[in-house]
Design an enzyme around this catalytic site. Structure first.
Site, PDB file in Angstrom:
ATOM      1  N   ARG A  66       0.711  -1.130  -0.154  1.00 54.88           N
ATOM      2  CA  ARG A  66       0.029  -0.072  -0.154  1.00 54.88           C
ATOM      3  C   ARG A  66       0.738   1.096   0.113  1.00 54.88           C
ATOM      4  O   ARG A  66       0.592   2.255  -0.588  1.00 54.88           O
ATOM      5  CB  ARG A  66      -1.058   0.015   1.228  1.00 54.88           C
ATOM      6  CG  ARG A  66      -2.234  -0.673   1.068  1.00 54.88           C
ATOM      7  CD  ARG A  66      -2.794  -1.309   2.426  1.00 54.88           C
ATOM      8  NE  ARG A  66      -1.795  -2.310   2.479  1.00 54.88           N
ATOM      9  CZ  ARG A  66      -1.959  -3.497   2.364  1.00 54.88           C
ATOM     10  NH1 ARG A  66      -2.787  -3.885   1.555  1.00 54.88           N
ATOM     11  NH2 ARG A  66      -1.005  -4.398   2.607  1.00 54.88           N
ATOM     12  N   THR A  67       1.933   1.359   0.912  1.00 52.39           N
ATOM     13  CA  THR A  67       2.499   2.641   1.168  1.00 52.39           C
ATOM     14  C   THR A  67       3.306   2.952  -0.198  1.00 52.39           C
ATOM     15  O   THR A  67       3.126   4.236  -0.694  1.00 52.39           O
ATOM     16  CB  THR A  67       3.434   2.624   2.302  1.00 52.39           C
ATOM     17  OG1 THR A  67       2.763   2.089   3.492  1.00 52.39           O
ATOM     18  CG2 THR A  67       4.358   3.760   2.590  1.00 52.39           C
ATOM     19  N   LYS A 111      26.617  -3.764  -3.308  1.00 55.16           N
ATOM     20  CA  LYS A 111      27.879  -3.849  -3.381  1.00 55.16           C
ATOM     21  C   LYS A 111      28.585  -3.235  -1.998  1.00 55.16           C
ATOM     22  O   LYS A 111      29.732  -3.096  -1.927  1.00 55.16           O
ATOM     23  CB  LYS A 111      28.628  -2.947  -4.584  1.00 55.16           C
ATOM     24  CG  LYS A 111      28.204  -3.493  -5.871  1.00 55.16           C
ATOM     25  CD  LYS A 111      28.741  -2.545  -6.792  1.00 55.16           C
ATOM     26  CE  LYS A 111      28.335  -2.855  -8.134  1.00 55.16           C
ATOM     27  NZ  LYS A 111      28.541  -1.804  -9.304  1.00 55.16           N
ATOM     28  N   ARG A 122      11.502   4.323   3.001  1.00 55.84           N
ATOM     29  CA  ARG A 122      11.162   3.021   4.216  1.00 55.84           C
ATOM     30  C   ARG A 122      12.729   2.304   4.557  1.00 55.84           C
ATOM     31  O   ARG A 122      13.086   1.732   3.559  1.00 55.84           O
ATOM     32  CB  ARG A 122      10.106   2.082   3.774  1.00 55.84           C
ATOM     33  CG  ARG A 122       9.915   1.055   4.482  1.00 55.84           C
ATOM     34  CD  ARG A 122       8.719  -0.055   4.316  1.00 55.84           C
ATOM     35  NE  ARG A 122       7.322   0.773   4.957  1.00 55.84           N
ATOM     36  CZ  ARG A 122       6.203   0.183   4.763  1.00 55.84           C
ATOM     37  NH1 ARG A 122       6.119  -0.759   4.287  1.00 55.84           N
ATOM     38  NH2 ARG A 122       5.194   0.972   5.135  1.00 55.84           N
ATOM     39  N   HIS A 139       5.553   6.176  11.502  1.00 52.75           N
ATOM     40  CA  HIS A 139       5.087   5.827  10.088  1.00 52.75           C
ATOM     41  C   HIS A 139       3.904   6.972   9.961  1.00 52.75           C
ATOM     42  O   HIS A 139       2.723   6.578   9.795  1.00 52.75           O
ATOM     43  CB  HIS A 139       4.283   4.572  10.092  1.00 52.75           C
ATOM     44  CG  HIS A 139       4.216   4.081   8.713  1.00 52.75           C
ATOM     45  ND1 HIS A 139       3.928   5.022   7.411  1.00 52.75           N
ATOM     46  CD2 HIS A 139       3.599   2.929   8.031  1.00 52.75           C
ATOM     47  CE1 HIS A 139       3.474   4.150   6.363  1.00 52.75           C
ATOM     48  NE2 HIS A 139       3.386   2.957   6.773  1.00 52.75           N
TER      49      HIS A 139
HETATM   50  C1  NCD Z   1       2.331  -1.109   7.995  1.00 51.07           C
HETATM   51  C2  NCD Z   1       3.995  -0.805   8.354  1.00 51.07           C
HETATM   52  O1  NCD Z   1       4.508  -1.122   7.053  1.00 51.07           O
HETATM   53  O2  NCD Z   1       4.000  -0.403   9.088  1.00 51.07           O
HETATM   54  N1  NCD Z   1       1.756  -1.200   6.827  1.00 51.07           N
HETATM   55  C3  NCD Z   1       1.411  -0.135   5.979  1.00 51.07           C
HETATM   56  O3  NCD Z   1       2.261   0.698   5.769  1.00 51.07           O
HETATM   57  N2  NCD Z   1       0.307  -0.064   5.523  1.00 51.07           N
HETATM   58  C4  NCD Z   1       1.805  -2.004   9.106  1.00 51.07           C
HETATM   59  C5  NCD Z   1       2.249  -3.394   9.002  1.00 51.07           C
HETATM   60  O4  NCD Z   1       3.344  -3.901   8.329  1.00 51.07           O
HETATM   61  O5  NCD Z   1       1.793  -4.183   9.981  1.00 51.07           O
END
Ligand code: NCD
Length: 302
Positions: free
Chosen positions: A51-52, A79, A100, A128
């Site tokens: 999703r993100t 590398k 991320r 997040h």
């Molecule tokens: C979450 C995350 O990556 O922190 N997912 C997201 O971004 N919607 C939740 C999760 O992984 O549980």
């Protein structure tokens, strides 16, 4: 309000959040706004994401940006190139970086190096913030307001970064917060104290859910990739579940939210109930992330 980057709920205020909400409301109804055809957005994901990553990429494209997705597997990271050098290069190629990482503080580190805006799309168990903006927007849209809602945070509150941002956002908007987690997966006591002190609220720690009280049930999965011993994760996963039976005495307008992915913590049949709103919540990811990108690229967030 100083927001060149979106790194943590600790740095953002209601003014910025309300701007996100205003813009998201507009983008919900006019999803194409080709304002940034000269801009390039980089997505850099060192941890899995559906999703993100996809919603940020879609949101950027709906704003007219070009999107470049960094593929770690074929990059010089393999590398041994440092994150610092990687960020410097991306900063010189693009206009916005969405990052991320499994490491707490990675987004802050990147923001200190970059002259362009950086969005934290999750840094380890820490924060997040864009997910929380979606969560708050969803509550406001579906329940009318955030203030005074009884919101239960349920699941792995120790490791879930979504919860660590959300507790901040909920307290800021005056929700009543209840925490329910398996033994050993409680939210860090220092974080609870910090939020209580900053917003002058009392956070309620409960042994189990009280469905007669609950307006919003926010569930997250057991974050098994952050456990030392995977067997421990499996044990709590089997015990901690939202079932049809459990929600049978819920208030009629109660909603269930989840950042997704959901694994075993929500019984399949619950998806069909009127309470399940997590797919709607995920869909709000597009207008809310369009709003975030728009604010950061236009520098209106400053
Ligand atoms: C979450 C995350 O990556 O922190 N997912 C997201 O971004 N919607 C939740 C999760 O992984 O549980």
């Amino acid at each position: 309000m100083v927001n060149l980057d979106l790194i943590s709920f600790r740095d953002i205020d209601k003014e910025f959040i309300n701007k996100v909400f205003e813009k998201a409301t507009i983008f919900e109804h006019s999803s194409d706004a080709m304002k940034y055809t000269d801009k390039i957005v980089f997505t850099l994901f060192f941890e899995p994401s559906t999703r993100t990553r996809l919603s940020f990429q879609t949101a950027a494209k709906r704003l007219g940006c070009k999107v470049v997705d960094f593929n770690e597997k074929v990059s010089s990271t393999k590398k041994g190139e440092s994150l610092k050098d990687t960020i410097k290069i991306i900063d010189s190629y693009g206009d916005l970086l969405i990052l991320r990482s499994e490491y707490e503080g990675a987004a802050r580190f990147a923001a200190d190096i970059s002259k362009n805006p950086v969005v934290n799309a999750g840094d380890g168990s820490n924060q997040h913030p864009s997910q929380t903006l979606i969560d708050l927007y969803t509550i406001k849209r579906l329940k009318g307001r955030i203030k005074d809602q009884n919101v239960f945070l349920f699941g792995d509150l120790k490791h879930a970064r979504t919860m660590h941002s959300l507790i901040y956002g909920l307290a800021m908007f005056g929700a009543n917060i209840y925490l329910v987690s398996p033994y050993g997966l409680e939210m860090d006591a220092n974080l609870i104290k910090e939020v209580e002190h900053k917003f002058n609220v009392k956070i309620n720690i409960m042994k189990k859910l009280d469905m007669s009280l609950c307006d919003v049930l926010y569930v997250c999965r057991i974050q098994k990739e952050r456990f030392q011993d995977p067997y421990e994760a499996k044990k709590v996963q089997d015990e901690f579940k939202i079932t049809k039976k459990l929600i049978s005495n819920a208030k009629k307008d109660m909603i269930i939210l989840h950042p997704l992915p959901k694994i075993d913590e929500v019984e399949r049949e619950v998806d069909e109930s009127k309470y399940a709103k997590y797919f709607e919540q995920a869909a709000f990811g597009i207008p809310v992330r369009m709003a975030i990108i728009d604010l950061l690229l236009s520098k209106e967030g400053n």
